[in-house]
Design a protein around this motif. Sequence first.
Motif, mmCIF file in Angstrom:
data_model
loop_
_atom_site.group_PDB
_atom_site.id
_atom_site.type_symbol
_atom_site.label_atom_id
_atom_site.label_comp_id
_atom_site.label_asym_id
_atom_site.label_seq_id
_atom_site.Cartn_x
_atom_site.Cartn_y
_atom_site.Cartn_z
ATOM 1 N N GLY A 64 0.817 -1.210 0.000
ATOM 2 C CA GLY A 64 0.000 0.000 0.000
ATOM 3 C C GLY A 64 0.846 1.253 0.000
ATOM 4 O O GLY A 64 1.809 1.388 -0.756
ATOM 5 N N ASN A 65 0.492 2.187 0.880
ATOM 6 C CA ASN A 65 1.215 3.452 0.982
ATOM 7 C C ASN A 65 2.359 3.400 1.992
ATOM 8 O O ASN A 65 3.013 4.418 2.235
ATOM 9 C CB ASN A 65 0.244 4.580 1.378
ATOM 10 C CG ASN A 65 -0.813 4.822 0.316
ATOM 11 O OD1 ASN A 65 -0.533 4.713 -0.882
ATOM 12 N ND2 ASN A 65 -2.025 5.135 0.746
ATOM 13 N N ALA A 118 -0.599 -5.818 6.402
ATOM 14 C CA ALA A 118 -1.053 -4.603 7.088
ATOM 15 C C ALA A 118 -0.636 -4.639 8.557
ATOM 16 O O ALA A 118 -0.196 -3.614 9.114
ATOM 17 C CB ALA A 118 -2.563 -4.466 6.960
#
Length: 280
Positions: free
Chosen positions: A143-144, A262
């Motif tokens: 992701g980021n 995550a």
Amino acid sequence: KRDFAAERGSGGQGRQKSGRNGQDLVIELPPGTIVRDADSGDIIKDFSVAGESFIVARGGRGGKGNTHFKSSTHRTPRFAQPGGAGEFKRLHLELKLLADVGIVGLPNAGKSTLISVVSSARPKIADYPFTTLVPNLGVVKAGNHEPFVMADIPGLIEGAHAGTGLGTRFLRHVERTRLIVHLIDAGGIDPENPLAAFDTVNREMALYSPSLARKPQVVALNKLDLPGTEERARAFKAALGRRRKIHLISAATSLGVAPLLADVCRRLDRLAHEPAPDPD
């Protein structure tokens, strides 16, 4: 190659010419290499930053010809000062990979499959133990989050801390990681002793280095795509209790991999603001 020697300097020449200095010998090493004195075992240099350099052995002092000692009162000196010998050292080089996250587990837990799914690493993958003979590194972009380096540590077995199965050669690479992903083959969980594989790996890491036992872990049960694994996973979670969160994944199908990454990213963010633990 085991023996290295820098170029010797040349002697002085006629017409009052100085001798030429010998060229430096530069040995390139990968970041993460620890240079020790082979006789005392003392650490001379820990190359933890790419591009840094260090002089481990200095060349000898150059000699001085008779012209150097010439003076107004001593016009024709008949003596000179010979050069000195350079340093000789016996070194032991040890590589400890620089990775943010290390994947550990028993052989055939699916570590190579996981790192191939989350990064561009392409390790050998096969359905037999000890497929991986050297650690594999991969850069993970989740992701980021800032990209991080993950290492697939070859399978650890009982007795690894004493060298069984090349365990000490593998365990040292976990020492530099900030976070451990403990991967367990859900299909291999023994219903009579669900924590056997989990406890074996943790015990071997603790026997090798107490600091490894203190490293934070993310636990993941792999191969949840296989029949019968859900029941075994429930037995594992019941045996472990509420001590920690358990991720249920299938690296082969990517099931549960995104939530696992995550969680890894959140842990790395928290660890970035914590002081580094004291080494053993």
